[in-house]
Design a protein around this motif. Structure first.
Motif, mmCIF file in Angstrom:
data_model
loop_
_atom_site.group_PDB
_atom_site.id
_atom_site.type_symbol
_atom_site.label_atom_id
_atom_site.label_comp_id
_atom_site.label_asym_id
_atom_site.label_seq_id
_atom_site.Cartn_x
_atom_site.Cartn_y
_atom_site.Cartn_z
ATOM 1 N N PHE A 55 -0.037 -3.562 2.677
ATOM 2 C CA PHE A 55 0.674 -3.401 1.406
ATOM 3 C C PHE A 55 1.647 -4.564 1.214
ATOM 4 C CE2 PHE A 55 -0.275 0.769 3.285
ATOM 5 C CZ PHE A 55 -1.172 1.246 2.349
ATOM 6 N N PRO A 56 1.140 -5.777 1.000
ATOM 7 C CA PRO A 56 2.013 -6.947 0.926
ATOM 8 C C PRO A 56 3.026 -6.906 -0.217
ATOM 9 C CG PRO A 56 -0.220 -7.511 0.239
ATOM 10 C CD PRO A 56 -0.265 -6.112 0.782
ATOM 11 N N GLU A 57 2.764 -6.125 -1.253
ATOM 12 C CA GLU A 57 3.687 -6.048 -2.389
ATOM 13 C C GLU A 57 4.814 -5.042 -2.149
ATOM 14 O OE1 GLU A 57 0.797 -2.707 -3.163
ATOM 15 O OE2 GLU A 57 0.691 -4.670 -2.223
ATOM 16 N N ARG A 58 4.768 -4.303 -1.054
ATOM 17 C CA ARG A 58 5.772 -3.280 -0.741
ATOM 18 C C ARG A 58 6.686 -3.759 0.387
ATOM 19 N NH1 ARG A 58 6.435 0.483 -4.234
ATOM 20 N NH2 ARG A 58 7.538 1.564 -2.609
ATOM 21 N N LYS A 59 7.936 -3.387 0.307
ATOM 22 C CA LYS A 59 8.871 -3.642 1.405
ATOM 23 C C LYS A 59 8.980 -2.342 2.192
ATOM 24 C CE LYS A 59 11.430 -7.299 -0.694
ATOM 25 N NZ LYS A 59 12.123 -8.322 -0.002
ATOM 26 N N LEU A 60 8.118 -2.186 3.173
ATOM 27 C CA LEU A 60 8.026 -0.924 3.905
ATOM 28 C C LEU A 60 9.241 -0.652 4.782
ATOM 29 C CD1 LEU A 60 4.261 -0.908 4.964
ATOM 30 C CD2 LEU A 60 5.323 0.107 2.947
ATOM 31 N N ASP A 61 9.992 -1.685 5.142
ATOM 32 C CA ASP A 61 11.133 -1.475 6.027
ATOM 33 C C ASP A 61 12.352 -0.903 5.304
ATOM 34 O OD1 ASP A 61 11.485 -3.802 4.587
ATOM 35 O OD2 ASP A 61 12.349 -4.937 6.245
ATOM 36 N N SER A 62 12.339 -0.889 3.963
ATOM 37 C CA SER A 62 13.512 -0.432 3.221
ATOM 38 C C SER A 62 13.424 1.028 2.755
ATOM 39 C CB SER A 62 13.755 -1.342 2.012
ATOM 40 O OG SER A 62 12.663 -1.268 1.128
ATOM 41 N N SER A 63 12.349 1.717 3.068
ATOM 42 C CA SER A 63 12.218 3.120 2.657
ATOM 43 C C SER A 63 11.373 3.860 3.692
ATOM 44 C CB SER A 63 11.567 3.203 1.272
ATOM 45 O OG SER A 63 10.265 2.670 1.318
ATOM 46 N N PRO A 64 11.378 5.187 3.606
ATOM 47 C CA PRO A 64 10.535 5.940 4.539
ATOM 48 C C PRO A 64 9.058 5.588 4.327
ATOM 49 C CG PRO A 64 11.917 7.435 3.236
ATOM 50 C CD PRO A 64 12.071 6.067 2.670
ATOM 51 N N LEU A 65 8.285 5.686 5.357
ATOM 52 C CA LEU A 65 6.835 5.560 5.239
ATOM 53 C C LEU A 65 6.233 6.786 5.907
ATOM 54 C CD1 LEU A 65 4.393 3.923 4.263
ATOM 55 C CD2 LEU A 65 4.311 2.881 6.536
ATOM 56 N N THR A 66 5.548 7.566 5.102
ATOM 57 C CA THR A 66 4.909 8.781 5.586
ATOM 58 C C THR A 66 3.408 8.598 5.437
ATOM 59 O OG1 THR A 66 6.826 10.066 4.857
ATOM 60 C CG2 THR A 66 4.803 11.288 5.294
#
Length: 192
Positions: A55-66
């Motif tokens: 998911f290169p368009e998402r900043k996964l480190d700044s929100s929960p990932l479920t």
């Protein structure tokens, strides 16, 4: 079929009092029926980094990932190949895409980002094109409660209950593990 239930599911009504079969924690396993399982996994930081290229368009480190994994028991053993197995895989793929699309739409209507991995391509269904993939025999599935076996000529995924008679897929969202919408989805999966 699960998608009919999801389409009719009223998100405006209060959450049911019924809770998942295990307390909500890093992973909650919800049994839909003896032939379907939906498991919810809270993604730790190290695993987020492994999924980030998907998911290169998402900043996964700044929100929960479920991560929701949907596993379906198959009649055929998926560790072999035959025209019957291929036909069952195609049907399971179609059902998974319909179900995952419905779940993503529910999450998106509640303001959450959601996408799933198309098992046929290994790439996000909605997201931007990426060379990163997640096929069902990827080692990262080990972190999601599956085992991956190397048969020499190929790899096969193994479910803890269904064994190699399984078809699975993964859905990703920024909804926190305890989000009401996830409880509603798992409640719905229990009814199917």
């Amino acid at each position: 079929m699960v998608t009919r239930h999801l389409e009719a599911f009223d998100m405006a009504r209060p959450a049911p009092a019924v809770q998942p079969t295990q307390p909500v924690g890093p992973m909650s396993r919800i049994e839909g029926s003896e032939n379907m399982e939906c498991a919810i996994h809270q993604c730790p930081s190290l695993l987020k980094k492994e999924f980030a290229p998907l998911f290169p368009e998402r900043k996964l480190d700044s929100s929960p990932l479920t991560v929701l994994t949907l596993a379906r028991r198959t009649q055929q053993d998926m560790s072999a190949w035959s025209p019957q197995i291929e036909a069952e895989r195609e049907l399971a793929l179609e059902e998974f895409i319909l179900t995952a699309t419905s779940i993503c739409e529910l999450l998106q209507k509640q303001g959450y980002w959601a996408d799933f991995i198309d098992p046929a391509s290994g790439r996000p269904y909605y997201g931007a094109f990426t060379n990163a993939t997640l096929f069902e025999t990827d080692e990262r599935y080990r972190h999601l409660g599956f085992s991956v076996e190397d048969l020499g000529c190929c790899k096969v995924i193994r479910h803890s209950v269904f064994g190699t008679r399984t078809f699975c897929g993964a859905l990703f969202t920024d909804a926190p593990l305890d989000a009401d919408v996830l409880r509603r989805v798992t409640d719905l999966m229990q009814q199917c």
